[in-house]
Design an enzyme around this catalytic site. Sequence first.
Site, PDB file in Angstrom:
ATOM      1  N   LYS A  82      43.872  50.246  39.182  1.00 53.51           N
ATOM      2  CA  LYS A  82      44.156  50.215  40.620  1.00 53.51           C
ATOM      3  C   LYS A  82      45.287  51.185  40.978  1.00 53.51           C
ATOM      4  CE  LYS A  82      42.351  45.592  41.695  1.00 53.51           C
ATOM      5  NZ  LYS A  82      40.960  45.833  42.026  1.00 53.51           N
ATOM      6  N   LYS A  88      35.053  44.523  45.187  1.00 55.71           N
ATOM      7  CA  LYS A  88      35.066  44.443  46.647  1.00 55.71           C
ATOM      8  C   LYS A  88      36.124  45.328  47.287  1.00 55.71           C
ATOM      9  CE  LYS A  88      36.674  39.820  46.244  1.00 55.71           C
ATOM     10  NZ  LYS A  88      37.961  40.085  45.585  1.00 55.71           N
ATOM     11  N   LYS A 110      32.470  49.107  37.551  1.00 54.12           N
ATOM     12  CA  LYS A 110      32.081  47.752  37.947  1.00 54.12           C
ATOM     13  C   LYS A 110      32.017  47.623  39.469  1.00 54.12           C
ATOM     14  CE  LYS A 110      36.030  44.672  38.614  1.00 54.12           C
ATOM     15  NZ  LYS A 110      35.570  44.000  39.821  1.00 54.12           N
TER      16      LYS A 110
HETATM   17  P1  ATP Z   1      39.093  43.559  43.764  1.00 55.69           P
HETATM   18  O1  ATP Z   1      38.433  44.885  43.867  1.00 55.69           O
HETATM   19  O2  ATP Z   1      39.957  43.225  44.903  1.00 55.69           O
HETATM   20  O3  ATP Z   1      39.784  43.357  42.441  1.00 55.69           O
HETATM   21  P2  ATP Z   1      36.861  42.034  42.794  1.00 55.69           P
HETATM   22  O4  ATP Z   1      35.506  42.225  43.351  1.00 55.69           O
HETATM   23  O5  ATP Z   1      37.162  42.583  41.454  1.00 55.69           O
HETATM   24  O6  ATP Z   1      37.891  42.512  43.877  1.00 55.69           O
HETATM   25  P3  ATP Z   1      38.357  39.601  42.298  1.00 55.69           P
HETATM   26  O7  ATP Z   1      38.831  38.776  43.424  1.00 55.69           O
HETATM   27  O8  ATP Z   1      39.320  40.501  41.615  1.00 55.69           O
HETATM   28  O9  ATP Z   1      37.094  40.452  42.791  1.00 55.69           O
HETATM   29  O10 ATP Z   1      37.685  38.679  41.213  1.00 55.69           O
HETATM   30  C1  ATP Z   1      37.055  37.445  41.499  1.00 55.69           C
HETATM   31  C2  ATP Z   1      36.210  37.067  40.318  1.00 55.69           C
HETATM   32  O11 ATP Z   1      35.039  37.890  40.263  1.00 55.69           O
HETATM   33  C3  ATP Z   1      36.914  37.257  38.968  1.00 55.69           C
HETATM   34  O12 ATP Z   1      36.551  36.198  38.118  1.00 55.69           O
HETATM   35  C4  ATP Z   1      36.368  38.566  38.473  1.00 55.69           C
HETATM   36  O13 ATP Z   1      36.424  38.674  37.069  1.00 55.69           O
HETATM   37  C5  ATP Z   1      34.941  38.479  38.970  1.00 55.69           C
HETATM   38  N1  ATP Z   1      34.325  39.795  39.133  1.00 55.69           N
HETATM   39  C6  ATP Z   1      34.734  40.768  39.954  1.00 55.69           C
HETATM   40  N2  ATP Z   1      33.921  41.826  39.885  1.00 55.69           N
HETATM   41  C7  ATP Z   1      32.963  41.512  38.971  1.00 55.69           C
HETATM   42  C8  ATP Z   1      31.834  42.211  38.452  1.00 55.69           C
HETATM   43  N3  ATP Z   1      31.537  43.434  38.844  1.00 55.69           N
HETATM   44  N4  ATP Z   1      31.053  41.563  37.535  1.00 55.69           N
HETATM   45  C9  ATP Z   1      31.342  40.304  37.125  1.00 55.69           C
HETATM   46  N5  ATP Z   1      32.405  39.601  37.580  1.00 55.69           N
HETATM   47  C10 ATP Z   1      33.214  40.193  38.487  1.00 55.69           C
HETATM   48 MG    MG Z   2      39.141  42.343  40.677  1.00 49.50          MG
END
Ligand code: ATP
Ligand code: MG
Length: 329
Positions: free
Chosen positions: A112, A198, A195
């Site tokens: 990040k 969001k 990956k």
């Molecule tokens: P950000 O980009 O803000 O980090 P994010 O989509 O990674 O958002 P988080 O809030 O960080 O979401 O994570 C919430 C949950 O979703 C965590 O358990 C994280 O490991 C899981 N997660 C996030 N992205 C993925 C993905 N691409 N595949 C599987 N699990 C995911």
């Molecule tokens: Mg995340």
Amino acid sequence: MKEKILTGIKPTGSLQLGNYIAVLKNLKALQDRGECYIFIADLHALTLPIEPEVLRQNSIDIAAFYLACGLDPDKSTLFLQSSVSAHAEANAIFQNYLYMGELSRMTQFKDKSAKMKESAIGLGLFAYPVLMAGDIVLYDADIVPVGDDQKQHVELTRDLVNRFNNRYGEVLKMPKPEINKVGKRIMSLSDPTVKMSKSDPKGDIFLKDDLKVIRKKIMSAVTDLGCEVKYDPENKPGISNLLVIYASMKDISIEEAEAHFVGKRYGEFKGEVADAVCDVIGKLQERYQHIIETKAYEEALKKGAIKANKVASETLKRIKKAVGLLTLE
Ligand code: ATP
Ligand code: MG
């Protein structure tokens, strides 16, 4: 004694399919298995720049999607991280037991911060795992269901628990990360080497996307040379990712998914993946819409905050006592 299970999502953006597969999809089963603490990590969302109105709306959406996935506020504790001040207090204590060197090795921080100007990187982004360690230990969590990318942070929490308990005795419960066999890391549809995320959307499927848009994204997902539908993440990352998504939507193994597509062409394969995703997400959207209209999340969050505060403040008292802070009753 029932297992204690804790998991959260941060309201940094619109929920994507990876979040659904890692957390939301499993909520009902987790709720039947143990005592669940399910939260919206809103303090964590402040670690990257975000507009107040967007943060508020994202928080409501996560609460509504939790409920739409079957979270029962009478069985599980659903809460906003910021409604429980013990999280910030635990953070103030634990920041002295995690070290700069180990924090700077965290992959999430490296990923990040690499996209930011150095002068814009907040202390909160660097210290993210400290706050997260508090989230986990405040509820004596045994199990922390997460995606693959969050495993490193839970491992760091385990290091903290070891360090703290070695110094002060058995004060903190040792948590364990739990990662899905199928779908531990869902990749972007437009670039299967990164990956889905969001906060940095690239070819993501959002839970709020129109079903037509979801279908279009899947039909135009990047695939690979060749024509065999085979699980081979190294050589066929695009096809493998779609296979994982399909298996996950159908609750079957990768091998079963592969067997289903033997002899089928990419176009037909993608069409079936799109059907599977639209079927699951379509039903979810209907329930989500109803919850948004009735504002059912409001009562659930208020009730959850009361329970979470009670549990977390007891643990915090234990932590404060251990380190020598006076807890006057
Ligand atoms: P950000 O980009 O803000 O980090 P994010 O989509 O990674 O958002 P988080 O809030 O960080 O979401 O994570 C919430 C949950 O979703 C965590 O358990 C994280 O490991 C899981 N997660 C996030 N992205 C993925 C993905 N691409 N595949 C599987 N699990 C995911
Ligand atoms: Mg995340």
